[in-house]
Design a protein around this motif. Structure first.
Motif, mmCIF file in Angstrom:
data_model
loop_
_atom_site.group_PDB
_atom_site.id
_atom_site.type_symbol
_atom_site.label_atom_id
_atom_site.label_comp_id
_atom_site.label_asym_id
_atom_site.label_seq_id
_atom_site.Cartn_x
_atom_site.Cartn_y
_atom_site.Cartn_z
ATOM 1 N N PHE A 176 35.549 52.952 39.878
ATOM 2 C CA PHE A 176 35.298 51.532 39.680
ATOM 3 C C PHE A 176 36.463 51.012 38.855
ATOM 4 O O PHE A 176 36.549 51.234 37.651
ATOM 5 C CB PHE A 176 33.968 51.313 38.961
ATOM 6 N N TYR A 247 27.431 49.220 29.707
ATOM 7 C CA TYR A 247 27.817 49.000 31.105
ATOM 8 C C TYR A 247 28.407 50.279 31.693
ATOM 9 O O TYR A 247 28.089 50.681 32.811
ATOM 10 C CB TYR A 247 28.819 47.854 31.165
ATOM 11 N N ASP B 650 27.809 42.825 44.379
ATOM 12 C CA ASP B 650 27.192 44.145 44.422
ATOM 13 C C ASP B 650 26.220 44.204 43.240
ATOM 14 O O ASP B 650 26.643 44.232 42.087
ATOM 15 C CB ASP B 650 28.301 45.196 44.274
ATOM 16 N N GLY B 654 27.683 44.619 39.686
ATOM 17 C CA GLY B 654 28.071 43.264 39.318
ATOM 18 C C GLY B 654 29.407 42.845 39.917
ATOM 19 O O GLY B 654 29.876 41.728 39.698
ATOM 20 N N GLY B 655 30.013 43.716 40.665
ATOM 21 C CA GLY B 655 31.311 43.406 41.278
ATOM 22 C C GLY B 655 31.201 42.230 42.240
ATOM 23 O O GLY B 655 30.246 42.138 43.013
ATOM 24 N N ALA B 773 32.788 41.877 36.487
ATOM 25 C CA ALA B 773 31.646 42.621 37.015
ATOM 26 C C ALA B 773 30.589 42.796 35.927
ATOM 27 O O ALA B 773 29.398 42.623 36.169
ATOM 28 C CB ALA B 773 32.122 43.974 37.536
#
Ligand SMILES: Cc1cc2nc3c(=O)[nH]c(=O)nc-3n(C[C@H](O)[C@H](O)[C@H](O)COP(=O)(O)OP(=O)(O)OC[C@H]3O[C@@H](n4cnc5c(N)ncnc54)[C@H](O)[C@@H]3O)c2cc1C
Lengths: 264, 782
Positions: A176, A247, B650, B654-655, B773
């Motif tokens: 990511f 997160y 997403d 959070g993307g 995100a």
């Protein structure tokens, strides 16, 4: 950039010998991690030992059980290697997702591992496949290699010569990316080989680390569902302008699930 | 003229060959004989007293020519930098314009504030010596948080500015607005932040100062969007040299986005240093310096309220903003959050009453000034966000709510509640077309399909308006601007028929060489490849105000058109003489003078030749074929349009991915559709960058955490979908070309479209920019 002396190494022996002799010596591989801080005057090595013409350090050898990658092998060569794609597709994909084409044509696996950036990709594959790092002096198991933030088990002047990856049943790396640097905010590598399962995280700690909770669950059942309810503790994880510890903890499970689903 | 190269043709850009083959002449490509290099010693602290500067060791280092400090500047009586716009506060007082010396000598006020200039034989030597300059700092508390900068207990940036307040300004009718709110059926409310962005021109700022002792004159090579303004400021205020002894050259430039409008400490110190050391001095900013010292943009904290009646009509709009000025008032900083912001709050709508107040405050951060759009993106963000909040509150379709409130095409000229008078437009038509391109009706189906793939799809609109073509000089003068905002152009014909245009507009990526050539070719018939466009040199061009605010075509282009018309009129006299008829019998079309009703004709090229070889020539007429026109616009121009963004979120990470972009803009008449489309694409990219990725982040002590591309996220090609844009063309009624300007539109339109789409996807009221995100994930899980 501050002044430094430049040495071109002819072979491994030569490189190591120069390193012994010179103060503040650094090996120069692709220069992708070493040179930018030099340009910003944040790093000031007195001597650079260029490995780029040490032919014996580059190249890929694949047999039925292992993939051996020479320290000076560029990311692009790994990404494009038919043999690697066949033996460990996850490794080729990982290499193909590092940086941009320029970086991939310069950067090397040896440089990436020696640097041990907290958000780097390669270390996940090395630890996630239980690879062995070979140096001019010894063989180091991946589990012993990454020791902290930009810290490894390498001793002063020790030179990585190659990395030997055992071929897994299946594996996958999901990254990511940080939208700025495109290093990982969090990246997760999972692999399965017989009964052994590894789950390795980058970007979330000082260096790559294994996640026992996920590994245990996947050993019982190698499926995304098996780790659905896994919650990684946020405490101790990195927290910065690109992502809070909470997160990042959340992403570990999300990405691990995707890696399991994508493992091949 | 020729459809191939005339107005309306997508002519390939003539400047691109030299750019893409590495033959551009950018500032750092220039080197002057005997040149030395400058490097600035900069403050590592956001706020500190300078207790001492010791340059003894540095002065003796290899290659060092001289170390110059603020004390040297003061000794030479070199003035400070200025802000050129006095925005009056509610109480009638002037904008507080604290001193801004080019080199700080007693206090530093942001990280990057320049303290000394080291001049040496090489760049590396200058940098080495700069590190050896010992500055003793008494570090003081820094005020970074803009929302508390005017509160009690805030660290004070300038001792002579109470509560850090540069001004406390208002526009609109407070009473009428209060009354509108009193009868509202619904009031939508929102707090929002317009994030601080760095301009990020690909070419960093740079300068070479050069002094010629033989004629006591200076030449400053600098990255400037407006070289004459730089000359004016450096002459009249900084007192480097009188204007006739100072030439400012701004060659090819790799982008500006506003950041190169301003006159900075760096080039000021460099031009002054050139005389002191008797050699040309070159300085080129590196990227870290650029992040720290190029003026940033935006940085507003705003509360907005929209009052609506039963039927969804906008009755009133109330806006209260705190705008961050940074540590000093940059050249045009004061007008950005006032006259380029509050005046745009009418948007495309008939909102009955508007009141806006803006407090402009100092903080210990990099100065903030115009960045692409300057004020208008902030205004558009406020309006277009609050409309979506209202639509969500009232469960009205956002496109429908906009349409219900739009100014109708027959209502022009339209007097707004906030000073501007809109000249032309057709907002409903642009909305309709944008919705068609976007297949707005088919959205529900796309959303359902995305859902099956585990994605949340959202759609968002932004119906923006901007005031471009800045500006009528009398208007801006009345509002406190220190300069006029006309433009000048000269067209010089050569005897053999080629043309050179000298123009005040400055091209730094916009393709002026092509667009302006098309304007000349269209009217005069001069072959496209025989037209040269010269800009960026006060030694050559007429006095011009430069390029910003999407003004190049709308002001510079019109000046050029007017100069061309002067040539045509002169040529008519020559043609009449040659063809032996009265002037009134001559018509001019497609580069040819002809006698009405006959086949007698002569070309503009022939007439030009006659003007330079006047053997057979009208008595009393001057030889030569050259004309200059200055054009001061009668009004702003008002480009407008609607952009439609679709995103997919997403939900696990959070993307956000922007998956579809559709737009319909009205730029009036279009000279080169390809260039215009490119400008719109670039603007949208800029706006998506602000909405999703970009943002300057300071820590509490005032260190800029996003001072490199490792941490400051710029948009890249893979952040964008295929962009579909179209236009409608309602010509500008008050300029000779009918043009409006297009350079900022995308950057103005895009941010609210993106955020509206995200809010729609998540079904939430608001997500702050940049909608990273994590922020989106937090909003989903709130
Ligand atoms: C723009 C950009 C984007 C990037 N994105 C990513 C990314 O997404 N993911 C990622 O993982 N990485 C990324 N990188 C880092 C990249 O992978 C580097 O190539 C890598 O980290 C270092 O490899 P190098 O060969 O360039 O090493 P160098 O920079 O030459 O050296 C790095 C360090 O390793 C030491 N070293 C080099 N070779 C050896 C050796 N054989 N033995 C012992 N020590 C050695 C050097 O002395 C130095 O200390 C990015 C880099 C850049 C510039």
């Amino acid at each position: 950039m501050y002044e430094f002396d430049y040495h071109k190494a002819k072979n491994v022996k030569d490189a190591v010998a120069i390193a012994k002799k010179q103060d503040e010596a650094k090996y120069l591989a692709g220069g992708m991690s070493l040179v930018p801080p030099m340009k910003l005057r944040l790093a000031k090595p007195g001597n650079l030992i260029d490995l780029n013409e040490v032919g014996e350090l580059a190249g890929i050898k694949v047999d039925g059980k292992t993939v051996a990658v020479g320290a000076m092998t560029r990311h692009e060569s790994v990404a494009e290697s038919k043999d690697v794609k066949k033996a460990i597709p996850a490794l080729a994909k990982l290499a193909g997702g590092i940086g941009d084409p320029q970086v991939r044509h310069r950067g090397t696996i040896g440089g990436s591992l020696a640097n041990s950036d907290p958000a780097a990709c390669y270390p996940t594959a090395v630890l996630g496949l239980g690879a062995t790092i070979e140096t001019d002096q010894r063989k180091i198991a991946a589990d012993d290699f990454f020791t902290g933030l930009f810290e490894t088990a390498l001793k002063e002047g020790e030179l990585i010569t190659k990395v030997v990856f055992p071929v897994p049943d299946k594996a996958c790396y999901i990254k990511f990316p940080n939208p700025a640097s495109r290093f990982s905010i969090v990246g997760v590598f999972v692999s399965k080989k017989g009964n052994e399962v590894r789950c390795v995280v980058t970007g979330a700690g000082p260096c790559v680390f294994r996640v026992k909770g996920i590994e245990d669950a996947l050993k019982k059942d190698f499926s995304p569902k098996a780790i659905e309810n896994y919650k990684h503790p946020a405490s101790g994880l990195n927290s910065d302008i690109h992502g809070s510890a909470e997160y990042r903890a959340h992403l570990i499970t999300v990405l691990a699930k995707r890696a399991v689903a994508g493992a091949e | 003229m020729g459809a191939e190269f005339g107005i309306g043709a997508s002519v390939k850009r003539k400047e691109d060959f030299r750019f893409v083959t590495g033959r551009g002449n950018y500032l750092d490509d220039i080197n002057r004989p005997g040149q030395a290099y400058g490097y600035f010693v900069r403050s590592p602290y956001a706020h500190a007293k300078i207790a001492g500067i010791d340059a003894k060791k540095a002065s003796k280092m290899p290659g060092v020519v001289r170390v110059l400090t603020g004390a040297d500047l003061e000794a030479d009586k070199i003035g400070g930098l200025i802000c050129g716009w006095n925005v009056k506060s509610k109480d009638g007082t002037d904008t507080r314009m604290p001193k801004h010396p080019a080199l700080a000598s007693d206090t530093v006020r942001y990280v990057g504030d320049a303290i000394a200039l080291v001049v040496a034989e090489t760049y590396a030597q200058a940098r080495d010596a700069a590190e050896a300059v010992k500055v003793k700092y008494d570090v003081l508390p820094a005020q970074i948080d803009v929302s508390k900068a005017d509160k009690k207990g805030a660290a004070i940036v300038h001792a002579d500015v109470r509560r850090n307040m540069a001004y406390d300004w208002e526009i609109g009718d407070k009473k009428a607005t209060d009354a509108a709110f009193a009868k509202a059926a619904h009031v939508a409310k929102l707090d929002l932040v317009n994030n601080r962005v760095a301009p990020n021109a690909m070419e960093p700022r740079a300068a070479i100062g050069e002094y010629s002792a033989s004629d006591d004159s200076f030449t400053l090579y600098t990255t400037s969007q407006n070289p004459h303004v730089a000359r004016l400021v450096l002459s009249a205020f900084v007192q480097i040299a009188p204007e006739h002894k100072l030439r400012v050259v701004s060659p090819d430039m790799g982008g500006g986005f506003g950041s190169k409008i301003f006159i900075y400490p760096d080039e000021t110190a460099v031009i002054w240093a050139a005389k002191k050391v008797g050699r040309p001095v070159k300085w080129t900013s590196d990227r870290a310096e650029a992040f720290q010292t190029d003026c940033h943009g935006r940085d507003h904290v705003t509360h907005v309220e929209l009052a609506l009646d039963q039927g969804g009509k906008f009755l009133g709009l109330r806006v209260s903003t705190k705008a961050n000025m940074g540590a000093y008032l940059s050249t045009f900083a004061s007008c950005v959050p006032s006259y380029l912001y509050g005046t745009l709050l009418q948007g495309q709508y008939t909102t009955g009453a508007i009141h806006c107040e803006v407090k402009a405050v100092f903080t210990h951060t990099t100065p903030v000034d115009a960045v692409r759009g300057a004020g208008r993106p902030e205004a558009t963000y406020v309006i277009e966000r609050i409309i979506d909040v209202a639509a969500r509150d009232l469960k009205i379709d956002p496109a429908d709510l906009r349409r219900r409130n739009m100014i109708q095409p027959n209502a022009f000229p339209y007097q707004t509640q906030v000073a501007l008078q809109y000249d032309s437009g057709n907002y409903p038509a642009a909305l309709t077309k944008a919705l068609e391109i976007a297949d707005y009706k088919g959205f529900a189906q796309r959303r359902d399909e995305a859902k099956r793939r585990g994605k949340l799809r959202g759609i968002g609109l932004s119906s923006y308006i901007e005031a471009c073509g800045i500006a009528p000089s009398a208007v801006v003068g009345a509002l406190g601007c220190g300069v006029g905002l006309y433009e000048g152009a000269t067209v010089r014909m050569n005897p053999t028929g080629s043309a050179i245009v000298y123009i005040g507009s400055h091209s730094h990526g916009q393709g002026h060489e092509t667009t302006f050539s098309q304007v000349v070719h269209e009217r005069l018939g001069v072959p496209f490849e025989q037209i040269e466009i010269v800009h960026g040199d006060t030694g050559k061009i007429p006095f011009g105000m430069g390029t910003y605010g999407s003004r190049s075509i709308a002001v510079g282009g019109v000046a050029l058109q007017n100069a061309v018309d002067k040539l045509i009129e002169k040529g008519r006299k020559i043609a009449a003489h040659k063809l032996e008829v009265a002037e009134s019998d001559i018509q001019f079309k497609d580069g040819t003078y002809s006698v009405v009703g006959t086949d007698k004709k002569t070309s503009f090229a022939e007439v030009t030749f006659a003007a330079y070889v006047p053997h057979n020539y009208p008595a009393g007429l001057e030889p030569g074929m050259e004309a200059t026109a200055f054009y001061d616009p009668a009004n702003f121009t008002f480009p407008a349009g609607t952009h439609v963004c679709e995103v997919e979120v997403d939900p696990d990470t959070g993307g956000v991915e922007v998956v579809k972009w559709s737009a319909c803009d009205d730029f009036g008449r279009i000279i080169n559709p390809m260039i215009v489309e490119g400008q719109v694409h670039g603007g949208i990219a800029h706006g998506i960058g602000q909405a999703l990725l970009e943002g300057c982040v300071y820590d509490k002590s005032g260190q800029l955490l996003t001072a490199s591309y490792m941490d400051y996220a710029m948009p890249r090609a893979d952040n964008f979908p295929t962009i579909k844009v179209d236009t409608i063309q309602t010509p500008c009624p008050h300029n000779a070309l009918g043009v409006k300007g297009c350079g900022e539109a995308g950057a103005i339109a895009a941010p609210p479209a993106v955020v509206n789409a995200i809010a729609n996807a998540l079904n939430v009221k608001h997500v702050e920019m940049p909608a990273t995100a994590e922020r989106v994930w937090q909003a989903l899980n709130a």
